[in-house]
Design a protein around this motif. Sequence first.
Motif, PDB file in Angstrom:
ATOM      1  N   LEU A 200       0.844  -1.201   0.000  1.00 56.75           N
ATOM      2  CA  LEU A 200       0.000   0.000   0.000  1.00 56.75           C
ATOM      3  C   LEU A 200       0.879   1.251   0.000  1.00 56.75           C
ATOM      4  N   ALA A 201       1.931   1.244   0.809  1.00 55.98           N
ATOM      5  CA  ALA A 201       2.847   2.386   0.854  1.00 55.98           C
ATOM      6  C   ALA A 201       3.527   2.591  -0.495  1.00 55.98           C
ATOM      7  N   ILE A 202       3.941   1.499  -1.132  1.00 55.66           N
ATOM      8  CA  ILE A 202       4.572   1.582  -2.450  1.00 55.66           C
ATOM      9  C   ILE A 202       3.604   2.184  -3.463  1.00 55.66           C
ATOM     10  N   GLY A 203       2.338   1.752  -3.405  1.00 54.44           N
ATOM     11  CA  GLY A 203       1.337   2.276  -4.339  1.00 54.44           C
ATOM     12  C   GLY A 203       1.002   3.732  -4.094  1.00 54.44           C
ATOM     13  N   VAL A 204       0.817   4.095  -2.821  1.00 55.18           N
ATOM     14  CA  VAL A 204       0.471   5.476  -2.473  1.00 55.18           C
ATOM     15  C   VAL A 204       1.560   6.440  -2.923  1.00 55.18           C
ATOM     16  N   HIS A 205       2.827   6.039  -2.746  1.00 56.12           N
ATOM     17  CA  HIS A 205       3.957   6.911  -3.100  1.00 56.12           C
ATOM     18  C   HIS A 205       4.395   6.732  -4.558  1.00 56.12           C
ATOM     19  N   GLU A 206       3.688   5.843  -5.279  1.00 56.86           N
ATOM     20  CA  GLU A 206       3.991   5.596  -6.691  1.00 56.86           C
ATOM     21  C   GLU A 206       5.473   5.290  -6.899  1.00 56.86           C
ATOM     22  N   TYR A 207       5.980   4.467  -6.011  1.00 50.57           N
ATOM     23  CA  TYR A 207       7.396   4.101  -6.063  1.00 50.57           C
ATOM     24  C   TYR A 207       7.580   2.918  -7.009  1.00 50.57           C
ATOM     25  N   GLU A 208       8.609   2.999  -7.845  1.00 46.35           N
ATOM     26  CA  GLU A 208       8.874   1.923  -8.804  1.00 46.35           C
ATOM     27  C   GLU A 208       9.652   0.809  -8.102  1.00 46.35           C
ATOM     28  N   PHE A 209       8.927  -0.160  -7.647  1.00 44.89           N
ATOM     29  CA  PHE A 209       9.521  -1.273  -6.906  1.00 44.89           C
ATOM     30  C   PHE A 209       9.578  -2.496  -7.809  1.00 44.89           C
ATOM     31  N   ALA A 225      -0.781 -16.431   0.710  1.00 40.38           N
ATOM     32  CA  ALA A 225      -0.374 -15.061   1.056  1.00 40.38           C
ATOM     33  C   ALA A 225      -0.789 -14.035   0.009  1.00 40.38           C
ATOM     34  N   VAL A 226      -0.728 -14.393  -1.262  1.00 39.31           N
ATOM     35  CA  VAL A 226      -1.069 -13.424  -2.311  1.00 39.31           C
ATOM     36  C   VAL A 226      -2.534 -13.013  -2.208  1.00 39.31           C
ATOM     37  N   VAL A 227      -3.418 -14.000  -2.089  1.00 39.07           N
ATOM     38  CA  VAL A 227      -4.855 -13.709  -1.972  1.00 39.07           C
ATOM     39  C   VAL A 227      -5.138 -12.944  -0.688  1.00 39.07           C
ATOM     40  N   GLU A 228      -4.543 -13.394   0.414  1.00 34.42           N
ATOM     41  CA  GLU A 228      -4.760 -12.738   1.700  1.00 34.42           C
ATOM     42  C   GLU A 228      -4.272 -11.289   1.673  1.00 34.42           C
ATOM     43  N   MET A 234      -7.311  -4.306   0.256  1.00 36.07           N
ATOM     44  CA  MET A 234      -8.662  -3.807  -0.010  1.00 36.07           C
ATOM     45  C   MET A 234      -9.327  -3.316   1.267  1.00 36.07           C
ATOM     46  N   GLU A 235      -9.138  -4.049   2.372  1.00 42.02           N
ATOM     47  CA  GLU A 235      -9.740  -3.622   3.637  1.00 42.02           C
ATOM     48  C   GLU A 235      -9.082  -2.354   4.168  1.00 42.02           C
ATOM     49  N   GLU A 238     -10.515   0.450   2.166  1.00 41.49           N
ATOM     50  CA  GLU A 238     -11.887   0.704   2.605  1.00 41.49           C
ATOM     51  C   GLU A 238     -11.898   1.469   3.923  1.00 41.49           C
ATOM     52  N   PHE A 239     -10.964   1.146   4.803  1.00 39.49           N
ATOM     53  CA  PHE A 239     -10.843   1.872   6.070  1.00 39.49           C
ATOM     54  C   PHE A 239     -10.572   3.352   5.805  1.00 39.49           C
ATOM     55  N   TYR A 240      -9.630   3.644   4.925  1.00 41.05           N
ATOM     56  CA  TYR A 240      -9.299   5.037   4.624  1.00 41.05           C
ATOM     57  C   TYR A 240     -10.454   5.743   3.912  1.00 41.05           C
ATOM     58  N   ARG A 241     -11.187   4.998   3.088  1.00 38.98           N
ATOM     59  CA  ARG A 241     -12.346   5.596   2.412  1.00 38.98           C
ATOM     60  C   ARG A 241     -13.395   6.017   3.433  1.00 38.98           C
ATOM     61  N   ARG A 242     -13.673   5.140   4.405  1.00 38.37           N
ATOM     62  CA  ARG A 242     -14.651   5.470   5.440  1.00 38.37           C
ATOM     63  C   ARG A 242     -14.181   6.648   6.285  1.00 38.37           C
ATOM     64  N   GLU A 243     -12.890   6.677   6.583  1.00 37.93           N
ATOM     65  CA  GLU A 243     -12.339   7.778   7.361  1.00 37.93           C
ATOM     66  C   GLU A 243     -12.504   9.111   6.621  1.00 37.93           C
ATOM     67  N   ALA A 244     -12.243   9.097   5.321  1.00 37.59           N
ATOM     68  CA  ALA A 244     -12.380  10.315   4.521  1.00 37.59           C
ATOM     69  C   ALA A 244     -13.832  10.776   4.481  1.00 37.59           C
ATOM     70  N   GLU A 245     -14.757   9.833   4.338  1.00 42.13           N
ATOM     71  CA  GLU A 245     -16.180  10.170   4.321  1.00 42.13           C
ATOM     72  C   GLU A 245     -16.619  10.740   5.666  1.00 42.13           C
ATOM     73  N   SER A 246     -16.116  10.144   6.756  1.00 42.26           N
ATOM     74  CA  SER A 246     -16.465  10.622   8.090  1.00 42.26           C
ATOM     75  C   SER A 246     -15.952  12.042   8.315  1.00 42.26           C
ATOM     76  N   GLU A 247     -14.725  12.308   7.898  1.00 47.43           N
ATOM     77  CA  GLU A 247     -14.159  13.654   8.049  1.00 47.43           C
ATOM     78  C   GLU A 247     -14.939  14.664   7.220  1.00 47.43           C
ATOM     79  N   LYS A 248     -15.320  14.259   6.022  1.00 49.82           N
ATOM     80  CA  LYS A 248     -16.108  15.148   5.160  1.00 49.82           C
ATOM     81  C   LYS A 248     -17.444  15.470   5.807  1.00 49.82           C
ATOM     82  N   HIS A 249     -18.068  14.459   6.399  1.00 50.77           N
ATOM     83  CA  HIS A 249     -19.357  14.654   7.064  1.00 50.77           C
ATOM     84  C   HIS A 249     -19.209  15.599   8.256  1.00 50.77           C
ATOM     85  N   GLN A 250     -18.129  15.416   9.035  1.00 52.87           N
ATOM     86  CA  GLN A 250     -17.900  16.262  10.204  1.00 52.87           C
ATOM     87  C   GLN A 250     -17.689  17.717   9.789  1.00 52.87           C
ATOM     88  N   ARG A 251     -16.964  17.926   8.700  1.00 54.06           N
ATOM     89  CA  ARG A 251     -16.727  19.288   8.206  1.00 54.06           C
ATOM     90  C   ARG A 251     -18.025  19.944   7.758  1.00 54.06           C
TER      91      ARG A 251
END
Length: 254
Positions: A200-209, A225-228, A234-235, A238-251
Amino acid sequence: MTEQWLFSSDDLVNTPSQCGEYSPMDKALTPGEELERRLRGCGYIHSVVQRLSMHQFVASTACVLFHRFYMRQSLTKYHQYQIGGACVLLASKVEENKRSLKEISRACALVASKGNTSEADKAHETWERLLKRQEIVLLENCCFDLDVTHPYAFIDALAAECKVPVFLAKAATAHVNDCLRSTICLRFGPSVIAVAALYLAIGVHEYEFRGNLFETRAVDLPKNAVVETELCVMEMLEFYRREAESEKHQRSLT
């Protein structure tokens, strides 16, 4: 980490909180309501730990114990702040970063009262008695199993072996700290969470790994391990998506 603390997605929608099984008066929570209370409880844990200037490992262990407890008991029966405080008390002993019962109960009272010192002073002794009682309840429901293995050492080992830059390892650690507020620690083992957090960190920072974390010799990964890892990423998203929605709602309310 024992298998008894890993659960399926079906288990997480059939928890005691969602079944309302303790009495006809118990109100069953929806999955969303339970998740929100778990988030609030873990937020409370982090606030208490920060107020006491304790190590991050205390907060992480407390969050894991907190989530495990509510796979055995209902949030409608045990308030998330009370159990959260007991988790901090117990985790401080597990991680050998102890504070006195008086210090922890005082911090719990202050955080619960949103920093109101006069209210906290009145509630301090009540919190002391409560934490003593709930620590025993917590231990019993966790089957006295205090073995908590975190993903951090796996992140360090993978980063060193696969030559992942330090800034990405730190970002992955931050992802783990964030997502311990969710139920990810109940769904996946620590080694899988470590790989997922790094990818996830590699993807977020668009690092060429160009490496492959699944080819590691430093960390034992499950056969699936790959499937897990894909499910875990994905989870996390989804956690960050919910957090962003919650912050938007609070604002929108301010």
